[in-house]
Design a protein around this motif. Structure first.
Motif, short mmCIF file in Angstrom:
data_model
loop_
_atom_site.label_atom_id
_atom_site.label_comp_id
_atom_site.label_asym_id
_atom_site.label_seq_id
_atom_site.Cartn_x
_atom_site.Cartn_y
_atom_site.Cartn_z
N VAL A 17 -8.91 -5.35 5.49
CA VAL A 17 -8.70 -5.96 6.80
C VAL A 17 -9.79 -5.55 7.77
CG1 VAL A 17 -7.10 -6.15 8.74
CG2 VAL A 17 -6.21 -6.04 6.41
N ASP A 18 -10.09 -4.25 7.84
CA ASP A 18 -11.11 -3.78 8.78
C ASP A 18 -12.20 -2.95 8.10
OD1 ASP A 18 -9.74 -1.50 8.15
OD2 ASP A 18 -8.93 -1.16 10.16
N ARG A 47 -5.73 8.95 -13.46
CA ARG A 47 -6.29 8.25 -12.33
C ARG A 47 -5.47 6.99 -12.10
NH1 ARG A 47 -12.08 7.25 -14.34
NH2 ARG A 47 -11.04 7.39 -16.38
N MET A 48 -5.47 6.51 -10.85
CA MET A 48 -4.63 5.36 -10.55
C MET A 48 -5.28 4.49 -9.48
SD MET A 48 -1.75 7.17 -8.12
CE MET A 48 -1.51 5.72 -7.10
N ILE A 49 -4.93 3.20 -9.53
CA ILE A 49 -5.26 2.26 -8.45
C ILE A 49 -3.99 1.46 -8.16
CG2 ILE A 49 -6.54 0.21 -7.76
CD1 ILE A 49 -8.89 1.12 -9.26
N SER A 50 -3.55 1.48 -6.91
CA SER A 50 -2.40 0.68 -6.48
C SER A 50 -2.90 -0.48 -5.64
CB SER A 50 -1.42 1.53 -5.67
OG SER A 50 -0.83 2.54 -6.46
N ILE A 51 -2.48 -1.68 -5.99
CA ILE A 51 -2.87 -2.89 -5.27
C ILE A 51 -1.92 -3.05 -4.08
CG2 ILE A 51 -3.35 -5.35 -5.43
CD1 ILE A 51 -5.01 -3.61 -7.30
N LEU A 52 -2.46 -2.93 -2.88
CA LEU A 52 -1.64 -3.03 -1.66
C LEU A 52 -1.70 -4.48 -1.19
CD1 LEU A 52 -2.90 0.25 0.03
CD2 LEU A 52 -0.99 -0.07 -1.56
N ASP A 53 -0.76 -5.28 -1.73
CA ASP A 53 -0.83 -6.72 -1.52
C ASP A 53 -0.09 -7.20 -0.28
OD1 ASP A 53 1.60 -6.03 -2.52
OD2 ASP A 53 1.57 -7.38 -4.24
N THR A 54 0.49 -6.30 0.51
CA THR A 54 1.15 -6.70 1.75
C THR A 54 0.67 -5.80 2.89
OG1 THR A 54 3.03 -5.19 1.51
CG2 THR A 54 3.21 -7.37 0.44
N PRO A 55 0.69 -6.28 4.13
CA PRO A 55 0.30 -5.42 5.27
C PRO A 55 1.17 -4.18 5.37
CG PRO A 55 0.36 -7.74 5.93
CD PRO A 55 0.96 -7.67 4.56
N GLU A 56 2.46 -4.32 5.00
CA GLU A 56 3.37 -3.18 5.09
C GLU A 56 2.95 -2.06 4.14
OE1 GLU A 56 5.14 -6.72 6.69
OE2 GLU A 56 4.31 -6.31 4.68
N ASN A 57 2.56 -2.44 2.91
CA ASN A 57 2.13 -1.42 1.94
C ASN A 57 0.82 -0.77 2.36
OD1 ASN A 57 4.33 -1.73 0.27
ND2 ASN A 57 3.35 -3.31 -0.99
N LEU A 58 -0.09 -1.56 2.93
CA LEU A 58 -1.36 -1.00 3.40
C LEU A 58 -1.11 0.01 4.53
CD1 LEU A 58 -4.45 -0.90 3.52
CD2 LEU A 58 -4.36 -2.87 5.08
N GLU A 78 -4.54 -6.91 0.65
CA GLU A 78 -4.82 -6.33 1.96
C GLU A 78 -5.71 -5.08 1.83
OE1 GLU A 78 -3.57 -7.42 5.07
OE2 GLU A 78 -3.03 -9.20 3.89
N GLY A 79 -5.61 -4.45 0.68
CA GLY A 79 -6.39 -3.26 0.42
C GLY A 79 -5.91 -2.63 -0.88
N TYR A 80 -6.43 -1.46 -1.19
CA TYR A 80 -5.98 -0.77 -2.40
C TYR A 80 -6.13 0.73 -2.21
CZ TYR A 80 -11.01 -0.65 -3.46
OH TYR A 80 -12.37 -0.45 -3.40
#
Length: 499
Positions: A88-89, A112-123, A60-62
C-alpha cells in the motif's frame, strides 16, 4: 537451496539480534540481512509455486519470518524475527515472532515462512502486532524440504502461508499462542528501552519516524538521536512513610463551657515525641506531554496514625474559664457554677498521649522532568498531594521534590535494571481536629476538651536509593528507600505498564 546448517546459523544470528538491544550502527546490516532472506525465500518457493509472485503483487502485503521451535511432552515455544512488507505504501515493519505451545508431543524444528496478507485487516494486524490463540498439529517432516500444505491457521480466517522447514518436527494436539510484535529498533520508530528520553544515536544514517500522538515535539528530538519511552503509563504503587512531627497553632475549647464548641488559641501546652506513620496504596496514570516532561496523577487510600504527646500546667483551663462569657457573672445569662470554679483552679495534667487514626484518601498531581544520555539519566519528580481524612478529622498537604541520578544496565533481551541515588524534599502539613476526655477532675468526668493542632514534619530532606527491573518496554517493577537518621523513613514500590 541452502543447507540446513547454513540456515540454522542464520536463525541463531537473527534470534540474537531480536533478543537484545541493537546499537544504531548495527541495525542497517541486520535489516539488510532480513530483506535478503525474504527475497531468497521467495525465489526458492517460486521454483515450486510459480504463482507466488502474482499472489504477492495482488495482496495488500506479506510477512516473512524465520522461527526456531522446541517441543517437550507438555510445553514448547519458539522465537524468531521477520518483516512485514506493505504494497500500500511500500513501507517495511520489522517484527519479532513468539510462539508458546501446550500439549502432547515432542519436536524440534526451524523454518522460514511467508504469509500472504490479502486483506487490509491482516496487513494492519501484522504491522501493529497481535497475539492469537489457536489449536492444531505440527507437520511431520524428516528431511529439509517444502511443506505441501500451504494454509496455516493463525486466527478464525485462513491466511495463506508458505513454510520451508530446515529440520524435522513432530507434535500432536498442541494449543498455541502466536505473538507478533513490532521490533521498535529495527523499524526505527523512535521508541527506546529507557524510561526517559535517552540520547543514543551516534550516526546520521538512522531516520526514525515517531507515529504516536504524544509527546508533542517528539519527532524533533528523535531526529537529534534521542529514543523515547512509550507515551502512556498506568501504575500500582505502595508507599509507607514514618516521620517525626512538630506541633504548632494549638487551639482548644471546653464542650461544656461553650455550647458552640469553638476553639481559641492556646500557648501553654507543650508537646514532645510526635510523629505520623502512614501506609498508602495508590493508582497512578501518567503521560509524556513533552519529550522531557511527564505529567501524572494518583489517587490512593491512606491508613495510619498520628501520635501526639502533650502536657499542660493548668493555664489552658484557666485561660478558657477566664475568657468564657459563661463564667463571667457580669454577663447576662452567665452560669459560673462549679465547672468554672474547677477550671479556674485546675493544676493541669502530666504527659498525655493521643493516637489519631488517619483513614482517608490521597490525591496527587505532579510532573517529572527527565533526560538521559547513553543510558545515564537525571530525573526530577515534583508533586503536590492533598490528603482528605475520613470524618474530616484530619487533612494534610504534602509537597515533594525528589531529584535523582542513575544508570540503566542492559540485560538479556529487552530487560534491564535501573539503579539510582538521590535526595528527597518532603514538606508535610497535617491539621488534626479531635477531643480529649477529662478523667482527673471529678466534677468534669465525661466532659472533653475540643482541640485543633497543626503538625509539620521536622526533617524535610532525606537521601534515597532505588532500583527498577524492566521486563521490557511495557512492564517494570520498582522499589525505593529513603531515610534521614532514625527519625524519617520512607519505602515506595510500584508495578508499571506502559503503552
Amino acid at each position: 537451496m541452502r543447507t540446513p546448517l547454513l540456515f540454522t546459523s542464520c536463525i541463531a544470528f537473527f534470534i540474537t539480534a531480536c533478543s537484545s538491544s541493537i546499537p544504531y550502527e548495527e541495525r542497517e546490516e541486520i535489516r539488510q540481512s532480513i530483506d535478503d532472506e525474504s527475497e531468497q525465500l521467495i525465489e526458492e518457493l517460486a521454483e515450486v509455486y510459480p504463482e507466488i509472485h502474482a499472489q504477492l503483487e495482488e495482496a495488500e502485503g506479506y510477512a516473512t519470518g524465520v522461527m526456531s521451535n522446541i517441543k517437550v511432552p507438555l510445553v514448547g515455544g519458539g522465537t524468531g524475527i521477520g518483516a512485514v512488507y506493505s504494497n500500500v505504501d511500500d513501507s517495511t515493519t520489522y517484527i519479532d515472532l513468539y510462539r508458546y505451545d501446550v500439549g502432547a508431543g515432542l519436536g524440534l524444528s526451524s523454518y522460514r515462512m511467508i504469509s500472504i496478507l490479502d486483506t487490509p485487516e491482516n496487513l494492519e494486524k501484522f504491522s501493529k502486532g497481535f497475539s492469537e490463540p489457536s489449536w492444531g498439529t505440527d507437520w511431520n517432516i524428516s528431511t529439509s524440504g517444502i511443506e505441501t500444505e500451504k494454509l496455516y491457521y493463525l486466527e478464525d480466517s485462513e491466511i495463506p502461508t508458505y513454510l520451508v522447514f530446515e529440520s524435522s518436527a513432530s507434535a500432536v494436539g498442541s494449543a498455541r499462542l502466536m505473538s507478533v510484535s513490532v521490533n521498535e529498533e529495527l523499524t526505527e520508530t523512535g521508541v527506546g528501552n529507557a524510561k526517559f528520553a535517552n540520547h543514543e544515536s551516534t550516526t546520521e544514517k538512522s531516520s526514525p519516524q515517531w507515529d504516536r500522538p504524544l509527546p508533542f515535539f517528539a519527532q524533533d528530538v528523535v531526529d537529534k538521536g534521542f529514543s523515547l519511552p512509550l507515551p502512556f503509563g498506568i501504575s500500582i504503587l505502595y508507599a509507607e512513610t514514618k516521620q517525626d512531627m512538630t506541633i504548632t497553632n494549638l487551639e482548644a475549647g471546653m464542650s461544656f463551657i461553650d455550647s458552640e464548641q469553638t476553639t481559641v488559641p492556646i500557648n501553654s501546652v507543650t508537646f514532645d515525641n510526635n510523629y505520623s506513620h502512614s501506609k498508602t496504596p495508590q493508582l497512578k496514570i501518567d503521560a509524556w506531554i513533552f519529550p522531557f516532561m511527564n505529567v501524572f496523577a494518583t489517587v490512593g487510600k491512606v491508613n495510619g496514625m498520628a501520635h501526639v504527646e502533650f502536657e499542660s500546667d493548668g493555664s489552658v483551663a484557666n485561660h478558657i474559664a477566664d475568657n468564657s462569657l459563661r463564667c463571667n457573672p457580669l454577663f447576662p445569662g452567665a452560669e459560673p457554677g462549679k465547672n468554672c470554679d474547677a477550671l479556674s483552679k485546675a493544676t493541669g495534667w502530666g504527659p498525655k498521649g493521643l493516637d489519631v487514626d488517619l483513614d482517608g484518601w490521597n490525591y496527587t498531581i505532579g510532573a517529572t522532568f527527565a533526560a538521559g544520555w547513553n543510558d545515564y539519566f537525571l530525573a526530577i519528580p515534583a508533586s503536590v498531594s492533598y490528603v482528605d481524612m475520613k470524618n474530616a478529622r484530619a487533612e494534610e498537604l504534602v509537597i515533594s521534590v525528589s531529584p535523582r541520578i542513575g544508570k540503566q544496565i542492559p540485560l538479556k533481551g529487552m530487560s534491564s535494571v535501573d539503579v539510582y541515588v538521590g535526595v528527597s524534599y518532603l514538606d508535610s502539613n497535617l491539621t488534626i481536629n479531635g477531643e480529649h476526655y477529662i478523667n482527673n477532675i471529678p466534677s468534669l468526668e465525661g466532659e472533653h476538651i475540643d482541640y485543633k493542632i497543626e503538625q509539620e514534619n521536622i526533617d524535610k530532606w532525606m537521601g534515597l536509593v532505588g532500583a527498577s527491573y524492566n521486563f521490557n518496554r511495557s512492564w517494570a517493577i520498582q522499589a525505593e528507600y529513603g531515610q534521614n537518621g532514625s527519625d524519617k523513613r520512607q519505602f515506595v514500590s510500584s508495578l508499571t505498564h506502559r503503552f
